[in-house]
Scaffold this active site. Structure first.
Site, PDB file in Angstrom:
ATOM      1  N   GLU A 269     141.494  -0.796  17.250  1.00  0.00           N
ATOM      2  CA  GLU A 269     140.931  -1.845  18.097  1.00  0.00           C
ATOM      3  C   GLU A 269     141.025  -1.489  19.579  1.00  0.00           C
ATOM      4  OE1 GLU A 269     140.755  -6.702  17.920  1.00  0.00           O
ATOM      5  OE2 GLU A 269     142.584  -5.694  17.265  1.00  0.00           O
ATOM      6  N   HIS A 290     150.557  12.976  -3.431  1.00  0.00           N
ATOM      7  CA  HIS A 290     149.908  13.130  -4.729  1.00  0.00           C
ATOM      8  C   HIS A 290     148.523  12.492  -4.769  1.00  0.00           C
ATOM      9  CE1 HIS A 290     153.532  14.704  -6.808  1.00  0.00           C
ATOM     10  NE2 HIS A 290     154.148  14.026  -5.848  1.00  0.00           N
ATOM     11  N   LYS A 401     133.169 -12.372  15.249  1.00  0.00           N
ATOM     12  CA  LYS A 401     133.709 -13.732  15.254  1.00  0.00           C
ATOM     13  C   LYS A 401     132.606 -14.754  15.555  1.00  0.00           C
ATOM     14  CE  LYS A 401     138.500 -12.781  16.686  1.00  0.00           C
ATOM     15  NZ  LYS A 401     139.496 -12.983  17.765  1.00  0.00           N
TER      16      LYS A 401
END
Length: 431
Positions: A269, A290, A401
């Protein structure tokens, strides 16, 4: 906190000591800008003053009224939750910490069904007091408490700015209210009321966390060679400029797994602006040796791997065994095995000439966590200065938003209109 950048030298991509020496002049200039911003308590830079400006007494006065809770539930999102979650998941406590930081209805339903609501303290966190996800979740939590015959006003406090819906709610119902510090973006707020209230409720040493942050501040200087935080920020920037556009944060401690999530928000951000930045990836050692290490060692050469570990930890002995081929494990310990895995991964990447950086803290405790969190914030701010981006803003987040709020009828936003322009090319499963 110590940072070893040796394995970023002579790799592909990589840097040289000559590159670092030339970059160090720019670090000195950036440090001057940062210290001036701190001295003026300027927006964003004020976060680096928190070890001195945070008030533990105010935090304790807000939470001490809740006697022996079984659990604390934080309702927040992004920086309003991740810092507190990092501390809570790293440190042991008899008070369980939960975080409602998404609006997934299944998760909300399951969590509220499991919580002992009459013994749970609810911490609602939003700087603006208008965050849609946070307020929606809080309304759901409040209704669940009402259904359970729990007076939510006796079990709730808020952490918010000076204005907004949450501030008005606190005033209306006489709820304890902690102030979000002015000029501090949420992702930089862990060493404030936003991150420390849960730690205080869990009985952790808040002063020690802040002392660790203060130690990190004292280690800032005008040279990357004298500052672990700046060394990390400068090398990350230099590698990104040379093609290492992904940064895999890989702690070798389960207790630091949430730290990698916190780091991902901080890095993404803050630095993802104007077509530049470094994409953070979350990994966990030794588990992801792994699953992901194959890619890091043999895939595209566009990654920096950051390996993080504590020097000291509690340990568990490995019993002796007569199983064929496993006798070498007997008499050792899980900690020794984990350290061997760490060093083997580091050597594996170096042998393949893949850049990696080692970060070590003393142990996973309050002081070391404070220093680590502060160090990564300072590293991020330095990186932003070197890359010339607006580190403390998040315009792309704000766009989303507005679009979501418009879709829900929360106002007229042109961003919401763009949703209807979505292209479709649907390959159907025949439902």
């Amino acid at each position: 906190m110590d940072v070893d950048i040796g394995n970023a030298l002579g790799t592909t991509p990589g840097v040289t000591t000559g590159v670092l020496d030339r970059l160090d002049d720019r670090v000195a200039d950036a440090h001057e800008t940062i210290t001036d911003g701190m001295a003026n308590d300027a927006f964003g830079y004020a976060a680096l003053n928190l070890p001195e400006t945070a008030d533990p007494d105010a935090i304790r006065s807000a939470v001490d009224r809740y006697d022996d809770p079984e659990a604390v539930l934080t309702v927040g999102i992004g920086g309003s939750a991740l810092g507190a979650a990092t501390l809570a998941n790293a440190l042991d406590s008899e008070v369980d910490a939960y975080f409602l930081d998404n609006v997934d209805p299944d998760q909300a339903r399951r969590l509220l069904a499991e919580l002992p609501l009459s013994e749970t303290v609810v911490n609602v966190v939003s700087n603006s007091g208008t965050t849609a996800e946070t307020l929606a979740n809080f309304l759901v939590v409040r209704e669940a408490m009402d259904r359970a015959d729990v007076d939510w006003t006796d079990r709730t406090f808020v952490t918010t700015g000076g204005e907004g819906n949450l501030r008005r709610l606190a005033e209306k119902h006489d709820l304890p209210a902690l102030d979000v510090p002015a000029g501090v973006p949420g992702r930089f707020s862990v060493l404030s009321t936003v991150g420390l209230a849960v730690a205080a409720l869990q009985g952790h040493d808040v002063e020690a966390i802040l002392r660790g942050g203060a130690d990190g501040r004292e280690n800032l200087s005008g040279s990357l060679y004298d500052s672990p935080a700046y060394a990390y920020g400068a090398v990350s920037y230099a590698l990104a400029r040379r093609g290492a556009t992904t940064n895999a944060m890989m702690p070798y401690a389960e207790s630091l797994e949430t730290f990698a999530e916190w780091f991902a928000q901080l890095w993404a951000e803050s630095l993802g602006k104007d077509g530049v930045g470094q994409t953070p990836v979350r990994a966990l050692g030794a588990t992801d040796q792994h699953s992901q290490l194959q890619l890091y060692r043999a895939g595209p050469r566009e990654k920096l791997v950051t390996l993080l570990r504590p020097r000291e930890r509690a340990d568990v002995s490995i019993p002796e065994t007569d199983l064929e081929g496993l006798s070498y494990l007997g008499g050792s310990s899980l900690g020794e095995l984990l350290d061997a895995e760490f060093e083997a991964t580091e050597a594996s990447l170096a042998a393949a000439e893949r850049p990696n950086v080692r970060i070590e803290i003393d142990r996973v405790d309050e002081r070391s966590l404070g220093e680590l969190l502060y160090g990564m914030e300072a590293a991020c701010v330095l990186y932003g200065e070197l890359d010339g981006v607006e580190t403390f803003t998040q315009p792309a987040v704000e766009w989303g938003k507005k679009a979501a709020r418009g879709l829900l009828g929360g106002g007229e936003f042109e961003e919401a209109e763009a949703v209807s322009d979505k292209r479709e090319l649907v390959v159907s499963g025949g439902r």
